[in-house]
Design a protein around this motif. Structure first.
Motif, PDB file in Angstrom:
ATOM      1  N   ALA A   1      -9.412 -16.225   4.953  1.00 45.44           N
ATOM      2  CA  ALA A   1      -9.057 -14.938   5.545  1.00 45.44           C
ATOM      3  C   ALA A   1      -7.548 -14.788   5.649  1.00 45.44           C
ATOM      4  O   ALA A   1      -6.813 -15.738   5.865  1.00 45.44           O
ATOM      5  N   SER A   2      -7.094 -13.534   5.470  1.00 44.40           N
ATOM      6  CA  SER A   2      -5.666 -13.251   5.595  1.00 44.40           C
ATOM      7  C   SER A   2      -5.238 -13.408   7.043  1.00 44.40           C
ATOM      8  O   SER A   2      -5.989 -13.115   7.962  1.00 44.40           O
ATOM      9  N   ALA A   3      -4.012 -13.863   7.247  1.00 47.55           N
ATOM     10  CA  ALA A   3      -3.534 -14.097   8.598  1.00 47.55           C
ATOM     11  C   ALA A   3      -3.288 -12.790   9.330  1.00 47.55           C
ATOM     12  O   ALA A   3      -3.517 -12.686  10.527  1.00 47.55           O
ATOM     13  N   THR A   4      -2.782 -11.760   8.642  1.00 45.99           N
ATOM     14  CA  THR A   4      -2.484 -10.486   9.273  1.00 45.99           C
ATOM     15  C   THR A   4      -2.976  -9.360   8.380  1.00 45.99           C
ATOM     16  O   THR A   4      -3.265  -9.557   7.190  1.00 45.99           O
ATOM     17  N   LEU A   5      -3.033  -8.152   8.940  1.00 45.09           N
ATOM     18  CA  LEU A   5      -3.405  -6.989   8.143  1.00 45.09           C
ATOM     19  C   LEU A   5      -2.379  -6.749   7.043  1.00 45.09           C
ATOM     20  O   LEU A   5      -2.735  -6.325   5.940  1.00 45.09           O
ATOM     21  N   ALA A   6      -1.111  -7.013   7.335  1.00 44.41           N
ATOM     22  CA  ALA A   6      -0.077  -6.839   6.311  1.00 44.41           C
ATOM     23  C   ALA A   6      -0.327  -7.771   5.129  1.00 44.41           C
ATOM     24  O   ALA A   6      -0.179  -7.367   3.961  1.00 44.41           O
ATOM     25  N   ASP A   7      -0.717  -9.016   5.412  1.00 44.04           N
ATOM     26  CA  ASP A   7      -1.041  -9.954   4.336  1.00 44.04           C
ATOM     27  C   ASP A   7      -2.211  -9.429   3.512  1.00 44.04           C
ATOM     28  O   ASP A   7      -2.216  -9.510   2.280  1.00 44.04           O
ATOM     29  N   ASP A   8      -3.215  -8.909   4.197  1.00 40.42           N
ATOM     30  CA  ASP A   8      -4.400  -8.386   3.512  1.00 40.42           C
ATOM     31  C   ASP A   8      -4.016  -7.226   2.595  1.00 40.42           C
ATOM     32  O   ASP A   8      -4.484  -7.126   1.457  1.00 40.42           O
ATOM     33  N   ILE A   9      -3.162  -6.351   3.096  1.00 39.86           N
ATOM     34  CA  ILE A   9      -2.716  -5.201   2.288  1.00 39.86           C
ATOM     35  C   ILE A   9      -1.966  -5.692   1.048  1.00 39.86           C
ATOM     36  O   ILE A   9      -2.209  -5.227  -0.065  1.00 39.86           O
ATOM     37  N   ARG A  10      -1.059  -6.656   1.230  1.00 41.20           N
ATOM     38  CA  ARG A  10      -0.293  -7.166   0.091  1.00 41.20           C
ATOM     39  C   ARG A  10      -1.214  -7.785  -0.956  1.00 41.20           C
ATOM     40  O   ARG A  10      -1.027  -7.595  -2.165  1.00 41.20           O
ATOM     41  N   GLN A  11      -2.207  -8.542  -0.506  1.00 34.59           N
ATOM     42  CA  GLN A  11      -3.119  -9.206  -1.435  1.00 34.59           C
ATOM     43  C   GLN A  11      -3.945  -8.214  -2.241  1.00 34.59           C
ATOM     44  O   GLN A  11      -4.344  -8.486  -3.369  1.00 34.59           O
ATOM     45  N   LYS A  12      -4.215  -7.043  -1.676  1.00 36.93           N
ATOM     46  CA  LYS A  12      -5.084  -6.065  -2.337  1.00 36.93           C
ATOM     47  C   LYS A  12      -4.328  -4.956  -3.060  1.00 36.93           C
ATOM     48  O   LYS A  12      -4.945  -4.027  -3.583  1.00 36.93           O
ATOM     49  N   LEU A  13      -3.006  -5.058  -3.117  1.00 35.16           N
ATOM     50  CA  LEU A  13      -2.221  -4.014  -3.768  1.00 35.16           C
ATOM     51  C   LEU A  13      -2.670  -3.772  -5.207  1.00 35.16           C
ATOM     52  O   LEU A  13      -2.731  -2.627  -5.667  1.00 35.16           O
ATOM     53  N   GLY A  14      -2.984  -4.851  -5.902  1.00 34.44           N
ATOM     54  CA  GLY A  14      -3.368  -4.726  -7.302  1.00 34.44           C
ATOM     55  C   GLY A  14      -4.700  -4.038  -7.525  1.00 34.44           C
ATOM     56  O   GLY A  14      -4.993  -3.593  -8.640  1.00 34.44           O
ATOM     57  N   THR A  15      -5.515  -3.937  -6.482  1.00 36.37           N
ATOM     58  CA  THR A  15      -6.850  -3.324  -6.619  1.00 36.37           C
ATOM     59  C   THR A  15      -6.845  -1.856  -6.198  1.00 36.37           C
ATOM     60  O   THR A  15      -7.867  -1.182  -6.322  1.00 36.37           O
ATOM     61  N   LEU A  16      -5.713  -1.362  -5.698  1.00 37.73           N
ATOM     62  CA  LEU A  16      -5.648   0.000  -5.165  1.00 37.73           C
ATOM     63  C   LEU A  16      -5.283   1.005  -6.248  1.00 37.73           C
ATOM     64  O   LEU A  16      -4.632   0.673  -7.248  1.00 37.73           O
ATOM     65  N   SER A  17      -5.674   2.240  -6.024  1.00 43.89           N
ATOM     66  CA  SER A  17      -5.261   3.331  -6.907  1.00 43.89           C
ATOM     67  C   SER A  17      -3.784   3.640  -6.650  1.00 43.89           C
ATOM     68  O   SER A  17      -3.230   3.246  -5.610  1.00 43.89           O
ATOM     69  N   PRO A  18      -3.095   4.332  -7.567  1.00 46.07           N
ATOM     70  CA  PRO A  18      -1.683   4.674  -7.341  1.00 46.07           C
ATOM     71  C   PRO A  18      -1.450   5.407  -6.017  1.00 46.07           C
ATOM     72  O   PRO A  18      -0.478   5.126  -5.316  1.00 46.07           O
ATOM     73  N   ALA A  19      -2.345   6.331  -5.661  1.00 41.98           N
ATOM     74  CA  ALA A  19      -2.185   7.070  -4.402  1.00 41.98           C
ATOM     75  C   ALA A  19      -2.378   6.146  -3.202  1.00 41.98           C
ATOM     76  O   ALA A  19      -1.647   6.236  -2.207  1.00 41.98           O
ATOM     77  N   GLU A  20      -3.356   5.245  -3.293  1.00 36.52           N
ATOM     78  CA  GLU A  20      -3.602   4.308  -2.190  1.00 36.52           C
ATOM     79  C   GLU A  20      -2.434   3.338  -2.030  1.00 36.52           C
ATOM     80  O   GLU A  20      -2.106   2.928  -0.914  1.00 36.52           O
ATOM     81  N   ARG A  21      -1.805   2.964  -3.149  1.00 40.24           N
ATOM     82  CA  ARG A  21      -0.640   2.075  -3.059  1.00 40.24           C
ATOM     83  C   ARG A  21       0.508   2.748  -2.316  1.00 40.24           C
ATOM     84  O   ARG A  21       1.296   2.075  -1.635  1.00 40.24           O
ATOM     85  N   LYS A  22       0.630   4.072  -2.437  1.00 39.49           N
ATOM     86  CA  LYS A  22       1.654   4.789  -1.676  1.00 39.49           C
ATOM     87  C   LYS A  22       1.423   4.630  -0.178  1.00 39.49           C
ATOM     88  O   LYS A  22       2.361   4.425   0.595  1.00 39.49           O
ATOM     89  N   VAL A  23       0.166   4.720   0.247  1.00 36.52           N
ATOM     90  CA  VAL A  23      -0.173   4.519   1.657  1.00 36.52           C
ATOM     91  C   VAL A  23       0.168   3.088   2.069  1.00 36.52           C
ATOM     92  O   VAL A  23       0.754   2.844   3.134  1.00 36.52           O
ATOM     93  N   ALA A  24      -0.185   2.134   1.209  1.00 36.02           N
ATOM     94  CA  ALA A  24       0.088   0.725   1.503  1.00 36.02           C
ATOM     95  C   ALA A  24       1.580   0.480   1.687  1.00 36.02           C
ATOM     96  O   ALA A  24       1.999  -0.220   2.620  1.00 36.02           O
ATOM     97  N   ARG A  25       2.399   1.066   0.826  1.00 39.31           N
ATOM     98  CA  ARG A  25       3.846   0.838   0.913  1.00 39.31           C
ATOM     99  C   ARG A  25       4.438   1.437   2.189  1.00 39.31           C
ATOM    100  O   ARG A  25       5.337   0.853   2.801  1.00 39.31           O
ATOM    101  N   VAL A  26       3.934   2.605   2.588  1.00 34.96           N
ATOM    102  CA  VAL A  26       4.405   3.213   3.834  1.00 34.96           C
ATOM    103  C   VAL A  26       4.037   2.330   5.023  1.00 34.96           C
ATOM    104  O   VAL A  26       4.842   2.103   5.928  1.00 34.96           O
ATOM    105  N   LEU A  27       2.821   1.806   5.024  1.00 38.88           N
ATOM    106  CA  LEU A  27       2.387   0.930   6.110  1.00 38.88           C
ATOM    107  C   LEU A  27       3.207  -0.354   6.153  1.00 38.88           C
ATOM    108  O   LEU A  27       3.644  -0.792   7.213  1.00 38.88           O
ATOM    109  N   LEU A  28       3.441  -0.964   4.990  1.00 36.49           N
ATOM    110  CA  LEU A  28       4.189  -2.220   4.949  1.00 36.49           C
ATOM    111  C   LEU A  28       5.649  -2.007   5.339  1.00 36.49           C
ATOM    112  O   LEU A  28       6.248  -2.861   5.999  1.00 36.49           O
ATOM    113  N   ALA A  29       6.219  -0.874   4.948  1.00 35.23           N
ATOM    114  CA  ALA A  29       7.621  -0.608   5.264  1.00 35.23           C
ATOM    115  C   ALA A  29       7.835  -0.426   6.761  1.00 35.23           C
ATOM    116  O   ALA A  29       8.905  -0.773   7.290  1.00 35.23           O
ATOM    117  N   GLY A  30       6.828   0.104   7.451  1.00 37.42           N
ATOM    118  CA  GLY A  30       6.980   0.345   8.885  1.00 37.42           C
ATOM    119  C   GLY A  30       6.008  -0.446   9.732  1.00 37.42           C
ATOM    120  O   GLY A  30       5.649  -0.041  10.840  1.00 37.42           O
TER     121      GLY A  30
END
Length: 309
Positions: A2-31
């Motif tokens: 299991a990922s240690a944090t939600l941020a880790d989980d998001i980073r690990q799944k970046l490659g499985t996301l659609s381009p639009a979903e990756r935009k959401v991921a980047r906003v979340l990770l940046a802030g």
């Protein structure tokens, strides 16, 4: 694992996301983590996507909806800010099974569960400690990104760089442990002074050749974040040892090496971090090669002449 944090989980799944979903991921990770508590509408606007895209994104992470995602984030932050006293109370240390209706805690990195049986000559506490520490060390070393580990070893082995180490309430012990080893292997290793004037002088004189090793674990110390920011601003590098929830100093660090802190008591364990430190020392010795041996030999000779052995 299991990922240690939600941020880790998001980073690990970046490659499985659609381009639009990756935009959401980047906003979340940046802030992170504050961005996760925005409304769906605000998050969608900041990511320049639709509200349904935000919902699809959290579904991809395994959450039933945005409230479920935010609840998990709140739980993570509660664990991140836990103190030994709150862990003592939440895990039921000092209470019998009769006091709590026979329920025991669940092992994870947010709560340190107490063993169900009392300690005795062939104590269950010893078995419990063996399981907890073995699991925490194994998980810590398995979860360390090899690139970050290798980068830390390169920085600490670079004899052109000056190394300064800074710890906290308990972790000053780890800073001293690593520093004393490095002093036997290379020049230009020092500890950040305790006195204000001396500490200020050291921080003010940092340059691009400096590497500052910082130890900061939950109930994080604000001076470590300030220190890391100062090092970064002056062109130096920060190697950060922290827990799996990550110190607020992490955004300013060149390398972040997180460790599990699970323990059989309410106090966070330093055992997994010690395993990482000893592995780092092994890496520095290997990288320096015969230079490390000559430095060790010279130190032994000086110690004998000075009557220190």
């Amino acid at each position: 694992m299991a990922s240690a944090t939600l941020a880790d989980d998001i980073r690990q799944k970046l490659g499985t996301l659609s381009p639009a979903e990756r935009k959401v991921a980047r906003v979340l990770l940046a802030g992170y983590p504050a961005a996760g508590f925005e409304t769906i509408a605000v998050l969608a606007e900041r990511a320049a996507v639709s509200a349904p895209t935000v919902i699809r994104f959290v579904n991809r992470l395994g959450y039933q909806g945005f409230p479920d995602f935010q609840a998990a984030l709140r739980n993570e932050l509660d664990a991140r800010n836990a103190s030994p006293l709150s862990l003592y109370e939440s895990a039921g240390f000092g209470r019998s099974e009769a006091d709590e209706g026979g329920n025991a805690g669940t092992p994870d990195d947010s709560t340190h569960p107490r063993p169900r049986e009392a300690a005795g000559p062939d104590s269950s506490l010893l078995r419990h400690g063996s399981q907890v520490f073995t699991g925490a060390v194994t998980a810590t070393l398995a979860e360390l990104p090899p690139h970050d580990f290798e980068h830390a070893v390169r920085l600490l082995s670079d004899r052109k760089r000056r190394i300064t180490l800074a710890g906290g309430r308990f972790t000053h012990l780890l800073a001293q442990y690593l520093g004393l080893h490095l002093m036997q292997l290379r020049d230009d290793v020092r500890f950040l002074p305790d006195r204000d004037v001396e500490r200020t002088a050291v921080l003010a004189a940092l340059t691009r050749r400096d590497v500052v090793v910082v130890f900061d674990y939950r109930r994080y110390e604000s001076d470590k974040t300030t220190m890391a920011a100062l090092v970064q601003e002056q062109g130096g590098k920060v190697v950060l040892f922290t827990d799996t929830w990550l110190s607020p100093a992490a955004p300013h660090a060149e390398v972040v090496l997180p460790s599990r802190v699970t323990a059989p008591s309410p106090y966070d364990s330093l055992v997994p971090t010690l395993a990482v430190l000893e592995t780092v020392v092994a890496g520095v010795i290997t990288t320096l090669g015969d230079e490390a041996r000559r430095r060790m030999q010279h130190g032994e000779d000086i110690a004998r002449r000075a009557g220190l052995y």
